[in-house]
Motif scaffolding. Structure first.
Motif, PDB file in Angstrom:
ATOM      1  N   LEU A  41     -30.045 -10.420   3.773  1.00  0.00           N
ATOM      2  CA  LEU A  41     -30.077  -8.962   3.938  1.00  0.00           C
ATOM      3  C   LEU A  41     -28.673  -8.377   3.838  1.00  0.00           C
ATOM      4  CD1 LEU A  41     -32.743  -8.590   6.777  1.00  0.00           C
ATOM      5  CD2 LEU A  41     -33.081  -8.325   4.306  1.00  0.00           C
ATOM      6  N   HIS A  42     -27.715  -9.037   4.482  1.00  0.00           N
ATOM      7  CA  HIS A  42     -26.320  -8.559   4.386  1.00  0.00           C
ATOM      8  C   HIS A  42     -25.874  -8.565   2.929  1.00  0.00           C
ATOM      9  CE1 HIS A  42     -25.344  -9.823   8.812  1.00  0.00           C
ATOM     10  NE2 HIS A  42     -25.846  -8.608   8.740  1.00  0.00           N
ATOM     11  N   ASN A  43     -26.081  -9.690   2.221  1.00  0.00           N
ATOM     12  CA  ASN A  43     -25.654  -9.790   0.820  1.00  0.00           C
ATOM     13  C   ASN A  43     -26.330  -8.724  -0.027  1.00  0.00           C
ATOM     14  OD1 ASN A  43     -24.064 -12.002   1.410  1.00  0.00           O
ATOM     15  ND2 ASN A  43     -25.572 -13.509   0.693  1.00  0.00           N
ATOM     16  N   GLN A  45     -27.265  -5.849   0.745  1.00  0.00           N
ATOM     17  CA  GLN A  45     -26.776  -4.489   0.996  1.00  0.00           C
ATOM     18  C   GLN A  45     -25.296  -4.336   0.658  1.00  0.00           C
ATOM     19  OE1 GLN A  45     -27.892  -2.884   4.870  1.00  0.00           O
ATOM     20  NE2 GLN A  45     -29.925  -3.835   4.752  1.00  0.00           N
ATOM     21  N   ASP A  46     -24.695  -5.430   0.176  1.00  0.00           N
ATOM     22  CA  ASP A  46     -23.280  -5.397  -0.255  1.00  0.00           C
ATOM     23  C   ASP A  46     -23.266  -5.173  -1.768  1.00  0.00           C
ATOM     24  OD1 ASP A  46     -20.327  -7.313   0.363  1.00  0.00           O
ATOM     25  OD2 ASP A  46     -20.926  -6.421  -1.551  1.00  0.00           O
ATOM     26  N   PRO A  47     -22.782  -4.009  -2.219  1.00  0.00           N
ATOM     27  CA  PRO A  47     -22.884  -3.671  -3.644  1.00  0.00           C
ATOM     28  C   PRO A  47     -22.338  -4.757  -4.577  1.00  0.00           C
ATOM     29  CG  PRO A  47     -22.012  -1.816  -2.401  1.00  0.00           C
ATOM     30  CD  PRO A  47     -22.083  -2.963  -1.442  1.00  0.00           C
ATOM     31  N   ILE A  48     -21.198  -5.348  -4.157  1.00  0.00           N
ATOM     32  CA  ILE A  48     -20.586  -6.387  -5.010  1.00  0.00           C
ATOM     33  C   ILE A  48     -21.482  -7.625  -5.067  1.00  0.00           C
ATOM     34  CG2 ILE A  48     -18.506  -7.766  -5.422  1.00  0.00           C
ATOM     35  CD1 ILE A  48     -17.842  -4.799  -5.347  1.00  0.00           C
ATOM     36  N   LEU A  53     -25.321 -11.398  -7.370  1.00  0.00           N
ATOM     37  CA  LEU A  53     -26.461 -12.304  -7.139  1.00  0.00           C
ATOM     38  C   LEU A  53     -27.794 -11.745  -7.635  1.00  0.00           C
ATOM     39  CD1 LEU A  53     -25.349 -13.274  -3.507  1.00  0.00           C
ATOM     40  CD2 LEU A  53     -25.291 -14.809  -5.482  1.00  0.00           C
ATOM     41  N   GLY A  54     -27.758 -10.496  -8.131  1.00  0.00           N
ATOM     42  CA  GLY A  54     -28.992  -9.869  -8.633  1.00  0.00           C
ATOM     43  C   GLY A  54     -30.012  -9.631  -7.539  1.00  0.00           C
ATOM     44  N   LEU A  55     -29.536  -9.107  -6.402  1.00  0.00           N
ATOM     45  CA  LEU A  55     -30.432  -8.900  -5.248  1.00  0.00           C
ATOM     46  C   LEU A  55     -30.899  -7.455  -5.154  1.00  0.00           C
ATOM     47  CD1 LEU A  55     -28.349 -10.789  -2.496  1.00  0.00           C
ATOM     48  CD2 LEU A  55     -30.026 -11.744  -4.114  1.00  0.00           C
ATOM     49  N   ARG A  56     -32.178  -7.235  -4.757  1.00  0.00           N
ATOM     50  CA  ARG A  56     -32.657  -5.889  -4.414  1.00  0.00           C
ATOM     51  C   ARG A  56     -32.182  -5.593  -2.985  1.00  0.00           C
ATOM     52  NH1 ARG A  56     -39.005  -5.187  -5.096  1.00  0.00           N
ATOM     53  NH2 ARG A  56     -38.561  -2.949  -4.932  1.00  0.00           N
ATOM     54  N   GLY A  57     -31.721  -4.377  -2.733  1.00  0.00           N
ATOM     55  CA  GLY A  57     -31.242  -4.019  -1.398  1.00  0.00           C
ATOM     56  C   GLY A  57     -32.362  -4.140  -0.384  1.00  0.00           C
ATOM     57  N   VAL A  75     -34.435  -8.312  10.281  1.00  0.00           N
ATOM     58  CA  VAL A  75     -34.335  -6.894   9.932  1.00  0.00           C
ATOM     59  C   VAL A  75     -32.879  -6.475  10.067  1.00  0.00           C
ATOM     60  CG1 VAL A  75     -36.700  -6.248  10.543  1.00  0.00           C
ATOM     61  CG2 VAL A  75     -34.940  -6.195  12.285  1.00  0.00           C
ATOM     62  N   HIS A  76     -32.444  -5.654   9.098  1.00  0.00           N
ATOM     63  CA  HIS A  76     -31.062  -5.168   9.151  1.00  0.00           C
ATOM     64  C   HIS A  76     -31.061  -3.768   8.566  1.00  0.00           C
ATOM     65  CE1 HIS A  76     -26.730  -5.524   9.545  1.00  0.00           C
ATOM     66  NE2 HIS A  76     -26.586  -5.037   8.326  1.00  0.00           N
ATOM     67  N   VAL A  77     -31.106  -2.786   9.478  1.00  0.00           N
ATOM     68  CA  VAL A  77     -31.224  -1.386   9.054  1.00  0.00           C
ATOM     69  C   VAL A  77     -29.867  -0.707   9.194  1.00  0.00           C
ATOM     70  CG1 VAL A  77     -32.403   0.812   9.429  1.00  0.00           C
ATOM     71  CG2 VAL A  77     -33.628  -1.343   9.818  1.00  0.00           C
ATOM     72  N   PRO A  78     -29.221  -0.388   8.072  1.00  0.00           N
ATOM     73  CA  PRO A  78     -27.895   0.246   8.147  1.00  0.00           C
ATOM     74  C   PRO A  78     -27.997   1.624   8.775  1.00  0.00           C
ATOM     75  CG  PRO A  78     -28.666   0.185   5.880  1.00  0.00           C
ATOM     76  CD  PRO A  78     -29.700  -0.502   6.706  1.00  0.00           C
ATOM     77  N   SER A  79     -26.876   2.099   9.315  1.00  0.00           N
ATOM     78  CA  SER A  79     -26.904   3.377  10.037  1.00  0.00           C
ATOM     79  C   SER A  79     -27.117   4.538   9.068  1.00  0.00           C
ATOM     80  CB  SER A  79     -25.593   3.582  10.774  1.00  0.00           C
ATOM     81  OG  SER A  79     -24.585   3.760   9.799  1.00  0.00           O
ATOM     82  N   GLY A  80     -26.692   4.315   7.777  1.00  0.00           N
ATOM     83  CA  GLY A  80     -26.897   5.410   6.812  1.00  0.00           C
ATOM     84  C   GLY A  80     -25.665   6.272   6.646  1.00  0.00           C
TER      85      GLY A  80
END
Ligand SMILES: CC(C)(C)[C@H](NC(=O)Nc1cc(F)cc(F)c1)C(=O)N(CC(=O)NO)CC1CCCC1
Ligand SMILES: [Zn+2]
Length: 187
Positions: A41-43, A45-48, A53-57, A75-80
């Motif tokens: 989940l962390h990876n 949500q990391d744009p780089i 790695l070709g990951l969906r956020g 679960v990892h919900v960013p603050s936004g």
């Protein structure tokens, strides 16, 4: 490290199975799996890294999506907002269980998607607006928390995966955007 290749897609019967509770105290294997799910989940949500790695956020992931039929979700919900990088909810949950919920229902105005579903399925996915949840955390400690709105939706989506339920199972086939009175639409 978990990548999209490890995530099974709809059509795989493993997504329709009911997952088994994990034993407590947690095994090293189950602790490691939870760490890898959170790392994904962390990876994602990391744009780089996501690009590399070709990951969906992703905001949530359930072990059955990795073809592992265990009651583990991350679960990892960013603050936004960039000012406050603290996530609003970040946890690996073992044997999560909804103890009680509000009468009030809610759905995301945008509908839902899924890391295991490679297509758009339009429609409102009506869920509980507030839930009281128990789970065992990565330290093996029993937790009891209350969630509402988006965080509650994410956790319900992930717990559904532990019961072989997909988000589109909740969509009204006659009218995907039909809403009973009083359902909160979360934008
Ligand atoms: C299916 C996908 C569109 C990738 C969805 N993400 C999402 O809705 N938005 C998102 C992505 C971010 F990175 C950061 C952010 F704040 C928001 C998601 O991860 N899931 C999880 C999933 O498929 N779990 O099995 C689907 C969501 C639909 C409602 C709740 C979870
Ligand atoms: Zn999903």
């Amino acid at each position: 490290m978990i990548t999209m290749d490890d995530i099974i897609r709809e059509g795989n019967p493993a997504l329709r199975a009911v997952a088994k509770e994990v034993s407590v105290p947690l095994s090293d294997e189950d602790i490691k799996l939870g760490e890898e799910m959170m790392e994904f989940l962390h990876n994602s949500q990391d744009p780089i890294k996501a690009e590399e790695l070709g990951l969906r956020g992703g905001v949530g992931l359930a072990a059955p999506q990795l073809d592992i039929s265990k009651r583990i979700i991350a679960v990892h919900v960013p603050s936004g907002d960039l000012e406050n990088p603290e996530p609003t909810l970040s946890a690996v949950m073992y044997n999560p269980k909804i103890l009680s919920h509000s009468v009030q229902d809610a759905c995301l105005g945008e509908g839902e998607g899924c890391l295991s579903v490679d297509r758009e399925v339009p429609g409102y996915v009506v869920r509980h607006n507030k839930i009281t949840l128990s789970y065992v955390d990565a330290a093996g400690v029993k937790q009891k928390i209350r969630l509402k709105n988006y965080e509650a939706i994410v956790v319900q989506h992930e717990i559904d995966h532990l019961n072989g339920v997909m988000f589109y199972d909740h969509i009204n086939q006659e009218n995907p955007y039909a809403l009973k009175d009083g359902v909160l639409v979360i934008e």
